[in-house]
Design an enzyme around this catalytic site. Structure first.
Site, short mmCIF file in Angstrom:
data_model
loop_
_atom_site.label_atom_id
_atom_site.label_comp_id
_atom_site.label_asym_id
_atom_site.label_seq_id
_atom_site.Cartn_x
_atom_site.Cartn_y
_atom_site.Cartn_z
N GLN A 47 0.80 -1.22 0.00
CA GLN A 47 0.00 0.00 0.00
C GLN A 47 0.83 1.27 0.00
O GLN A 47 0.34 2.34 -0.33
CB GLN A 47 -0.93 -0.03 1.22
CG GLN A 47 -1.88 -1.19 1.13
CD GLN A 47 -2.72 -1.35 2.38
OE1 GLN A 47 -2.33 -2.04 3.31
NE2 GLN A 47 -3.86 -0.70 2.42
N HIS A 147 1.23 -9.35 4.98
CA HIS A 147 0.10 -8.42 4.89
C HIS A 147 -0.57 -8.61 3.52
O HIS A 147 -0.36 -7.83 2.60
CB HIS A 147 0.62 -6.98 5.06
CG HIS A 147 -0.41 -5.97 5.47
ND1 HIS A 147 -0.38 -5.31 6.67
CD2 HIS A 147 -1.51 -5.50 4.83
CE1 HIS A 147 -1.42 -4.47 6.74
NE2 HIS A 147 -2.11 -4.57 5.64
N ASN A 192 -0.95 -10.30 9.44
CA ASN A 192 -1.84 -9.17 9.62
C ASN A 192 -3.30 -9.61 9.70
O ASN A 192 -3.76 -10.37 8.85
CB ASN A 192 -1.67 -8.19 8.46
CG ASN A 192 -2.59 -7.00 8.57
OD1 ASN A 192 -2.53 -6.25 9.54
ND2 ASN A 192 -3.47 -6.83 7.60
N GLU A 193 -4.02 -9.12 10.68
CA GLU A 193 -5.45 -9.37 10.88
C GLU A 193 -5.92 -10.74 10.38
O GLU A 193 -6.77 -10.85 9.51
CB GLU A 193 -6.31 -8.24 10.30
CG GLU A 193 -6.12 -7.89 8.83
CD GLU A 193 -6.90 -6.62 8.42
OE1 GLU A 193 -7.29 -5.84 9.30
OE2 GLU A 193 -7.08 -6.44 7.21
N TYR A 336 -11.11 -0.55 14.21
CA TYR A 336 -11.64 0.68 13.62
C TYR A 336 -13.00 1.09 14.18
O TYR A 336 -13.26 2.26 14.37
CB TYR A 336 -11.75 0.55 12.10
CG TYR A 336 -10.40 0.58 11.43
CD1 TYR A 336 -9.86 1.76 10.95
CD2 TYR A 336 -9.64 -0.58 11.30
CE1 TYR A 336 -8.61 1.81 10.37
CE2 TYR A 336 -8.38 -0.56 10.71
CZ TYR A 336 -7.87 0.65 10.25
OH TYR A 336 -6.63 0.68 9.68
N GLU A 404 -3.33 -0.85 14.27
CA GLU A 404 -4.05 0.05 13.37
C GLU A 404 -5.29 0.57 14.07
O GLU A 404 -6.04 -0.19 14.69
CB GLU A 404 -4.55 -0.67 12.10
CG GLU A 404 -3.47 -1.12 11.17
CD GLU A 404 -4.03 -1.85 9.94
OE1 GLU A 404 -5.21 -1.60 9.55
OE2 GLU A 404 -3.31 -2.68 9.39
N TRP A 447 -3.48 4.41 11.67
CA TRP A 447 -3.47 4.07 10.24
C TRP A 447 -4.05 5.26 9.53
O TRP A 447 -5.20 5.59 9.78
CB TRP A 447 -4.34 2.83 9.97
CG TRP A 447 -4.30 2.40 8.55
CD1 TRP A 447 -5.09 2.87 7.52
CD2 TRP A 447 -3.43 1.43 7.96
NE1 TRP A 447 -4.76 2.25 6.35
CE2 TRP A 447 -3.74 1.37 6.59
CE3 TRP A 447 -2.41 0.62 8.45
CZ2 TRP A 447 -3.07 0.52 5.69
CZ3 TRP A 447 -1.75 -0.23 7.57
CH2 TRP A 447 -2.09 -0.27 6.21
N PHE A 463 -6.87 7.75 4.63
CA PHE A 463 -6.61 7.51 6.05
C PHE A 463 -5.36 8.25 6.52
O PHE A 463 -4.98 8.16 7.68
CB PHE A 463 -6.43 6.01 6.30
CG PHE A 463 -7.72 5.24 6.35
CD1 PHE A 463 -8.37 5.03 7.56
CD2 PHE A 463 -8.29 4.72 5.19
CE1 PHE A 463 -9.56 4.31 7.61
CE2 PHE A 463 -9.48 4.00 5.24
CZ PHE A 463 -10.11 3.81 6.45
#
Ligand SMILES: *[C@@H]1O[C@H](CO)[C@@H](O)[C@H](O)[C@H]1NC(C)=O
Ligand SMILES: *[C@@H]1O[C@H](CO)[C@@H](O)[C@H](O)[C@H]1NC(C)=O
Ligand SMILES: *[C@@H]1O[C@H](CO)[C@@H](O)[C@H](O)[C@H]1NC(C)=O
Ligand SMILES: *[C@@H]1O[C@H](CO)[C@@H](O)[C@H](O)[C@H]1NC(C)=O
Ligand SMILES: *[C@@H]1O[C@H](CO)[C@@H](O)[C@H](O)[C@H]1NC(C)=O
Ligand SMILES: *[C@@H]1O[C@H](CO)[C@@H](O)[C@H](O)[C@H]1NC(C)=O
Length: 514
Positions: A47, A147, A192-193, A336, A404, A447, A463
């Site tokens: 990203q 990720h 990641n997540e 989030y 994040e 993030w 973001f």
């Protein structure tokens, strides 16, 4: 046009527009946090870096995904924020902001272009330079190994995470990372997540590699939504545990770092105060948290998940159970927002296409709280507090790193992002409240540092604390108002004031009792 709202469950592609501001209940400053607590910002390789064809990097599944002709994909990360070329400039901006930590991920296919074997010297050099640059400015690197981006070659060869072969390849890749960067990197996150990676990318086909049962809404070319999320979750745990073991045996005594696992941590609250919705919320916690955390902390899957998923849930051998159990030094959270949970299953607008998999197994309805919609979600710092409380109580108070947290702006061009500042005040306040009530909190990362190429929304999802002009080949950065707020908060000249405490508490509880 195929559905877009599905996006909701994903982290940085969560479509958040702030509609109300929230200020935490008590006044605080940076110095109310422990001194070694780390405030910072985050990005990920695909990203931020761009330079996808440079210096020997080969495509990852994310490159392939965004260059496919699937509906709903906008743009690609070919150039992204050009972090590959602009990392020195970005580190300078971070230092000026007073960031204490910065989270990056390593692009596996930049480091090991074929997935295994040959290690690319230019890949090593880039990450060494970046990490050294951070260290030189006193910024603690936090590094995520995976990720959404394993080498496409491994996807082509055996299907990536759906095959156990990935465990060996991932461990060998991690070995290279520890060997080359471990002298300077002390905080590693493997995956990641993991929860949303397994369900979103393999149940709903929304993230790379975009697998799901063919012919449901997103029309994945291949996959099986009823089995693959569990298979991938299983292989992710095994790969994580294998990497943990490797580090412990080979590196830990001299490098003295920590290895963590990360999950997408959606806040959950009962939609009404009925007993049914309370039970439904516990069930959502079981599927969205305990599914992967229980094996990690206590060994083996929760009984409720075993009963519901039956033979579609892989089984650990005794040896694997032992290896997975206790294989994480900390828990990384991607948080989030908070959703309300209702005790009925329907293929909600959030998971419209996951008709036979994870969501149906979970069997409850989750929806955005209050006046939130898919495109306008209300900040709910109390939802983070509840989540942290739940994790503290259910998993022996693990050390927690918020990897994040952040808010998307209504429009990319906004520089006066006051609503984001309110969001940050609220969520940072929530972390402080959790610390005061005994949670072992270690870090808070916003993030994102600069605008990035987002998984959903591409370049329109803003973001970044820094605005990036994506029309400009130079990808010039401009500070948003949040930069000076964060700078002031971190240098101790700005505190978060106790204004309107009573009204705030009232607002807080009106959210809590939704
Ligand atoms: C998915 O896997 C299950 C269990 O093996 C099988 O019964 C089902 O037919 C598969 N679905 C598809 C679409 O392949
Ligand atoms: C939700 O929206 C309605 C209509 O705009 C408004 O009357 C109400 O106050 C809002 N509720 C909250 C909690 O903001
Ligand atoms: C604080 O922690 C205690 C002990 O874990 C718990 O009983 C209590 O509900 C927590 N308070 C809040 C506000 O979360
Ligand atoms: C963004 O870059 C384009 C192309 O260089 C330029 O025309 C435009 O003025 C820039 N926008 C801003 C806000 O600087
Ligand atoms: C602290 O940060 C603010 C920006 O919010 C800046 O104006 C101020 O000069 C900084 N003060 C110190 C002592 O660094
Ligand atoms: C509390 O909520 C009300 C109604 O949504 C809003 O008008 C008010 O500004 C809020 N108060 C504070 C201090 O946020």
């Amino acid at each position: 046009m195929k559905m877009k709202p599905l996006s909701l469950l994903f982290s940085h592609f969560l479509v958040i527009v702030l509609t109300t501001s929230y200020v935490p209940v008590d006044a605080f400053t940076r110095s109310d946090f422990p001194e070694d607590f780390l405030f910072g910002a985050a990005t990920s390789a695909y990203q931020w870096e761009g330079a996808v064809n440079e210096d020997g990097r080969t495509p990852s599944i994310w490159d392939t995904f965004v260059h496919s002709d699937r509906p709903g994909i906008t743009g690609n990360g070919d150039i992204a924020s050009d972090g590959y070329h602009k990392y020195k400039e970005d580190v300078k901006l971070m230092a000026e902001m007073g960031l204490e930590s910065f989270r990056i991920s390593i692009s596996w296919s930049r480091l090991i272009p074929n997935g295994r074997g040959f290690v690319n010297p230019k890949g090593i050099l880039f990450y060494k330079n970046l990490i050294k640059e951070l260290k030189r400015h006193g910024i603690e690197p936090q590094v995520t190994l995976y990720h959404y981006d394993h080498p496409q070659s491994l996807e082509d060869e055996y299907g990536g995470w759906v095959d156990r072969k990935i465990i060996e390849d991932f461990t060998a890749y991690a070995d290279v990372c520890f060997r080359e960067f471990g002298e300077d990197v002390k905080l590693w996150t493997t995956i990641n997540e993991a929860t949303i990676f397994a369900t979103g990318s393999y149940g709903q086909g929304l993230g790379p590699p975009g697998r799901c049962t063919p012919n449901i809404l997103v029309n994945c070319p291949t996959g099986n939504s009823s089995t693959e999320p569990y298979l991938v979750g299983h292989n992710v745990l095994l790969a994580h545990a294998s990497v943990y073991k490797l580090y412990k045996l080979k590196y830990k005594s001299k490098q003295r770092g920590s290895i963590g696992f990360s999950i997408y941590a959606l806040g959950l609250t009962p939609a009404t105060n009925s007993k049914d919705d309370e039970i439904a919320t516990q069930r959502a916690q079981t599927f969205l948290y305990a599914w992967l955390l229980k094996p990690l902390v206590f060994g083996d899957y929760p009984d409720e998940v075993k009963r519901t998923v039956g033979s579609r849930l892989p089984v650990f051998s005794e040896e694997e159970l032992e290896q997975v159990k206790g294989s994480s030094d900390f828990l990384g959270l991607i948080h989030y927002t908070t959703f309300a949970v209702t005790n009925r299953y329907s293929p909600s607008t959030i998971f419209p296409m996951d008709v036979e998999g994870f969501t149906k197994d979970m069997g409850v309805y989750v929806s955005p709280i209050g006046n939130s919609t898919f495109f306008a979600s209300e900040p709910a710092p109390w939802g983070l507090e509840d989540t942290l409380e739940y994790l503290k109580d259910s998993y022996n108070n693990p050390p927690i790193y918020i990897l994040e947290n952040g808010a998307r702006l209504e429009s990319h061009s906004i520089l006066q992002d006051t609503k984001r500042i309110d969001y940050m005040k609220g969520y940072i306040g929530a972390v402080l409240n959790a610390i005061k009530n005994g949670s072992d909190m270690r870090s808070y990362l916003i993030w994102s540092m600069v605008d990035l190429y987002e998984l959903l929304g591409g370049y329109s999802s803003s973001f970044g604390l820094y605005y990036v002009n994506f029309s400009d080949p130079g990808r010039k950065r401009f500070p948003r108002l949040s930069v000076s707020w964060y700078t002031g908060f971190l240098n101790g000249t700005i505190d978060v004031a106790p204004q309107d405490t009573i009204q705030l508490k009232r607002n807080f509880s009106s959210y809590s009792s939704l």
